[in-house]
Enzyme design. Sequence first.
Site, PDB file in Angstrom:
ATOM      1  N   LYS A  30      31.491  39.418  45.555  1.00 41.23           N
ATOM      2  CA  LYS A  30      32.014  40.085  44.357  1.00 41.23           C
ATOM      3  C   LYS A  30      32.657  39.023  43.475  1.00 41.23           C
ATOM      4  O   LYS A  30      33.499  38.254  43.948  1.00 41.23           O
ATOM      5  CB  LYS A  30      33.056  41.145  44.762  1.00 41.23           C
ATOM      6  N   ASP A  56      32.487  42.440  39.091  1.00 41.24           N
ATOM      7  CA  ASP A  56      33.671  43.295  38.971  1.00 41.24           C
ATOM      8  C   ASP A  56      34.468  42.882  37.738  1.00 41.24           C
ATOM      9  O   ASP A  56      35.354  42.033  37.816  1.00 41.24           O
ATOM     10  CB  ASP A  56      34.517  43.133  40.244  1.00 41.24           C
ATOM     11  N   LYS A  58      35.481  45.549  35.993  1.00 41.66           N
ATOM     12  CA  LYS A  58      36.069  46.889  35.826  1.00 41.66           C
ATOM     13  C   LYS A  58      35.846  47.403  34.408  1.00 41.66           C
ATOM     14  O   LYS A  58      36.790  47.611  33.636  1.00 41.66           O
ATOM     15  CB  LYS A  58      37.554  46.888  36.184  1.00 41.66           C
ATOM     16  N   ASP A  61      35.096  51.027  28.824  1.00 36.18           N
ATOM     17  CA  ASP A  61      35.010  51.154  27.369  1.00 36.18           C
ATOM     18  C   ASP A  61      34.337  52.479  26.984  1.00 36.18           C
ATOM     19  O   ASP A  61      34.063  53.323  27.851  1.00 36.18           O
ATOM     20  CB  ASP A  61      34.230  49.938  26.812  1.00 36.18           C
ATOM     21  N   PRO A  63      31.227  54.875  25.853  1.00 36.87           N
ATOM     22  CA  PRO A  63      29.897  54.860  26.473  1.00 36.87           C
ATOM     23  C   PRO A  63      28.937  53.838  25.860  1.00 36.87           C
ATOM     24  O   PRO A  63      28.255  53.114  26.591  1.00 36.87           O
ATOM     25  CB  PRO A  63      29.394  56.292  26.251  1.00 36.87           C
ATOM     26  N   PRO A 165      38.957  47.213  48.774  1.00 37.04           N
ATOM     27  CA  PRO A 165      39.723  45.960  48.690  1.00 37.04           C
ATOM     28  C   PRO A 165      41.160  46.151  49.190  1.00 37.04           C
ATOM     29  O   PRO A 165      41.617  47.277  49.380  1.00 37.04           O
ATOM     30  CB  PRO A 165      39.731  45.677  47.181  1.00 37.04           C
ATOM     31  N   GLN A 170      46.785  41.425  50.857  1.00 37.55           N
ATOM     32  CA  GLN A 170      47.512  42.574  50.293  1.00 37.55           C
ATOM     33  C   GLN A 170      48.071  43.501  51.375  1.00 37.55           C
ATOM     34  O   GLN A 170      48.716  44.507  51.059  1.00 37.55           O
ATOM     35  CB  GLN A 170      46.604  43.371  49.345  1.00 37.55           C
ATOM     36  N   GLY A 188      39.190  38.748  49.715  1.00 36.80           N
ATOM     37  CA  GLY A 188      39.226  37.562  48.872  1.00 36.80           C
ATOM     38  C   GLY A 188      39.988  36.428  49.512  1.00 36.80           C
ATOM     39  O   GLY A 188      39.462  35.668  50.323  1.00 36.80           O
ATOM     40  N   ARG A 189      41.291  36.330  49.168  1.00 34.10           N
ATOM     41  CA  ARG A 189      42.088  35.177  49.578  1.00 34.10           C
ATOM     42  C   ARG A 189      42.066  34.890  51.067  1.00 34.10           C
ATOM     43  O   ARG A 189      42.037  33.731  51.469  1.00 34.10           O
ATOM     44  CB  ARG A 189      43.542  35.371  49.097  1.00 34.10           C
TER      45      ARG A 189
HETATM   46  P1  BMP Z   1      42.346  39.611  47.731  1.00 38.27           P
HETATM   47  O1  BMP Z   1      41.712  39.945  49.105  1.00 38.27           O
HETATM   48  O2  BMP Z   1      42.462  38.170  47.494  1.00 38.27           O
HETATM   49  O3  BMP Z   1      43.590  40.393  47.476  1.00 38.27           O
HETATM   50  O4  BMP Z   1      41.268  40.068  46.622  1.00 38.27           O
HETATM   51  C1  BMP Z   1      40.957  41.396  46.387  1.00 38.27           C
HETATM   52  C2  BMP Z   1      39.854  41.516  45.391  1.00 38.27           C
HETATM   53  O5  BMP Z   1      39.575  42.882  45.176  1.00 38.27           O
HETATM   54  C3  BMP Z   1      40.154  40.921  44.017  1.00 38.27           C
HETATM   55  O6  BMP Z   1      38.936  40.437  43.496  1.00 38.27           O
HETATM   56  C4  BMP Z   1      40.612  42.105  43.194  1.00 38.27           C
HETATM   57  O7  BMP Z   1      40.246  41.997  41.837  1.00 38.27           O
HETATM   58  C5  BMP Z   1      39.820  43.247  43.820  1.00 38.27           C
HETATM   59  N1  BMP Z   1      40.459  44.555  43.755  1.00 38.27           N
HETATM   60  C6  BMP Z   1      41.662  44.797  44.375  1.00 38.27           C
HETATM   61  O8  BMP Z   1      42.290  43.913  44.968  1.00 38.27           O
HETATM   62  N2  BMP Z   1      42.179  46.061  44.309  1.00 38.27           N
HETATM   63  C7  BMP Z   1      41.567  47.075  43.649  1.00 38.27           C
HETATM   64  O9  BMP Z   1      42.059  48.176  43.665  1.00 38.27           O
HETATM   65  C8  BMP Z   1      40.348  46.822  43.034  1.00 38.27           C
HETATM   66  C9  BMP Z   1      39.795  45.563  43.102  1.00 38.27           C
HETATM   67  O10 BMP Z   1      38.642  45.315  42.530  1.00 38.27           O
END
Ligand code: BMP
Length: 220
Positions: A30, A56, A58, A61, A63, A165, A170, A188-189
């Site tokens: 992603k 992504d 997001k 806007d 349609p 995610p 997080q 991600g991280r």
């Molecule tokens: P990370 O594991 O580093 O926190 O990354 C999470 C990824 O998922 C990021 O790309 C973020 O934009 C995306 N994301 C999120 O964290 N929470 C959401 O609710 C929606 C997301 O797209």
Amino acid sequence: MRFEKGIIVALDSPRFEIIEDLKNEVDAVKIGYPLLLPRGLKVIQEISEVLPVIVDIKIADVPYVNEKICEILCESGVSGIIAHGFTGSDSIRACVRASSNFKVSVFVVAEMSHPGALEFMSSHSDEIARIAMLCGAEGIVAPATRPESIKRLHNIVPELKIISPGVGTQGGSAYEAILSGADAVIIGRSVYETEDVKEILSEFQEEVERAREERRKLRG
Ligand code: BMP
């Protein structure tokens, strides 16, 4: 999209070289503004030679503009697109319409994973999920940080895929997200900031498999 591994890596990092370590280990990569802005749309083609790409940005806007954005992304070689759902059914439908011509999957953000999502979004996530289903989206995005939301949304729209995610950094758990009904977790991280990418992926893979096994048992 098929989620055999149950893992999508969010590559919000210039550490582009880890793509080679992700090959055969994850379902998709992603990418969003952190990679698209400096590198441009050509990065989609570069990654999609190795793995399917979900873009992504997001999309949120009117349609007409949503449709144009999706057409441009589809022509760039994406496999999946993430759009916001709070914009309403006409905006989501525009994404689905444009993307279906290219057989590209649309995922609608039903509820976000960060604490701020509790201020506005979480009280509308059930309606957004229903709208996503009625508009023909392939799936929704729901937070691994709130497995109870995944479970609720999965019960409301069982036919939609859930990508989730918020795992790792997080605070969400891949095991809990999959157990609650997610088809794949987005990480991600915790992946791209780790030295040994393959090792951490195999740990997440083990969690996903354990949760899938548990779900099979619960189904009987
Ligand atoms: P990370 O594991 O580093 O926190 O990354 C999470 C990824 O998922 C990021 O790309 C973020 O934009 C995306 N994301 C999120 O964290 N929470 C959401 O609710 C929606 C997301 O797209």
